[in-house]
Design an enzyme around this catalytic site. Sequence first.
Site, PDB file in Angstrom:
ATOM      1  CB  SER A   1      -8.090   3.331   2.824  1.00 18.62           C
ATOM      2  OG  SER A   1      -7.241   2.713   3.837  1.00 18.62           O
TER       3      SER A   1
ATOM      4  CB  SER B   1      -8.089   0.807   5.709  1.00 20.40           C
ATOM      5  OG  SER B   1      -8.896   1.744   5.709  1.00 20.40           O
TER       6      SER B   1
ATOM      7  CE  LYS C   1      -3.828   1.859   2.637  1.00 18.05           C
ATOM      8  NZ  LYS C   1      -4.681   1.726   4.006  1.00 18.05           N
TER       9      LYS C   1
END
Lengths: 101, 488
Positions: free
Chosen positions: B153, B177, B78
Amino acid sequence: MPAPIDEATVRHIAHLARLKLSDDEVHRYTQQLVAILEYVQQLNRLNVDGVEPTAHALPIVNVLRPDEPREPLGAEKALANAPQKAAGFFALPKVLDQEGA
Amino acid sequence: MTDEQSARQIAQDVAARKRSAESVVANALDRLHAADNAYQLLVALDADGTLARARDVDRRIAAGQRIGPLAGVPVAIKDNICTSFLPTTCASRILDGFRPPYDAHVVEKLRAAGAVIVAKTNLDEFAMGSSTENSALRPTRNPWDPQRVPGGSSGGSAVAVAARAVPIALGSDTGGSIRQPASLCGVCGLKPTYGRVSRYGLVAFASSLDQVGPFATDVHDLALVLSVIAGHDARDSTAVDEPLPDYAAELDRPPGKLRIGRVREHFAEGLDPPVAAAVDAAFETFRSLGAEIVDLSLPHAPYAVACYYLICTAEASSNLARYDGVHYGYRTPRPADYVDVYAASRAEGFGPEVKRRIMLGTFALSSGYHDAYYLRALRVRTLIKNDFLGAFRSCDLILGPTTPTAAFRLGEKTEDPLAMYLADIYTVSANLAGIPALSIPCGFTPDGLPIGMQLAGPLFAEARLLQAAAAYQSRTTWHTRAPASNRS
């Protein structure tokens, strides 16, 4: 809890947060923040008298490390991402204008 | 994913020199390109540098050096986790082109274990969102239905694994997330206990809630990665020095007779019927595995979203003060004065959701409102934490839905921030209480969208959590299903 917020409060908050908002944004954020703050009012239904606040989920306090010198990052690396630099420093516009200074 | 593409099989083959890290990584890069064309999941990829790092792994093995348990395994990261060899932008304009001077702790650990970082993945800007639509770059699409969101996310990381481009990806989980996109994309995702994995090099969003964790297609690979990234690190004072089990080895042991909690509040209004049915079927599977199902109540669960959004925004408003247009990141081209360097740079550099959260958090911490909002939320957090302490006296784990619905449509919730926040209703409590929780696939909706279930356990009970999830996966095949265009 105090009453939900208006546009004047939103402008004040934006200044505290150093966010230069347009009038449109102030208007939109006021509506959205009012809706969100109305939702969080539900916390008022709970009796929290005498309940200790939890800032942190684990019982960790005062984590210490030996106070030993270590290699620093170095000026070159520290400045590598700076938007503007001069003579080994971060560069910024003047804080005081010439007349005021 | 076929066994041959699991992280553990790749590592075994590469260590035994049956396959080269270079060939495995080259294959992953091809798959990532294809997946990115279809679903827009990447922020950064450097094929030449990545192949060079893969050849380094092959050289270490050829030279007879000790290689870790992830030899040659391609991993996507990420883009809020610092990499010195790839830009780190948090999908924000304010960090466009930012190149960290150091690697995150988890990146160091993965590389030392032989893994090859292949790409940085898309996210909601600064990890603030539940759909990856808040990326300043572009939204990412769900491989099960490209008209739908992948969740967020950590949407890009979830999609990289769901599309079978990489066996492993890392995300961060502040309020769900990792678990929510895992659920919406039909993969496995784990949020470890707060403090289990060092956040050194994770760009801070809400420091009392943030945790790094893995995505994989099955629980065995989750366990393998957790063993590599977990553990004490002096550079994160919250990364505690607790004993570190070999999580992969723990999976070979049966979990014993489990008492699994079923929380009344999880099955109240708002839960989509197909999700409820799939989770109920999972309770039956556990019952057939010999588990005892315990009915219980978490009376403050309905207050978790309100509590969470006050605390996370307060912490975010403080953490994001560092983006000042001075030290790194974006600066407005023609500031009127020095205050404008801050205010205009931040206004132009942050997207709408990030600004909204900074505003809400600044308000909740401001003079006159601090006690009524922020301090009250911290007290409610105690009540939520105590609910779990009580629940884990009568059960070993809690099972429930990860999300109230399967993947929603792109644009469906973007105009209504509160509706988006409610996508996190089942996941935020674990962050508030600090406990570990994972999401694994447990069924499909009539439309063919994956459904995820969440297992949560007491602090540092990851081994038990993973054992129970592995037992479930030994009886079910939901996790083996890949979206149609990505079956291998």
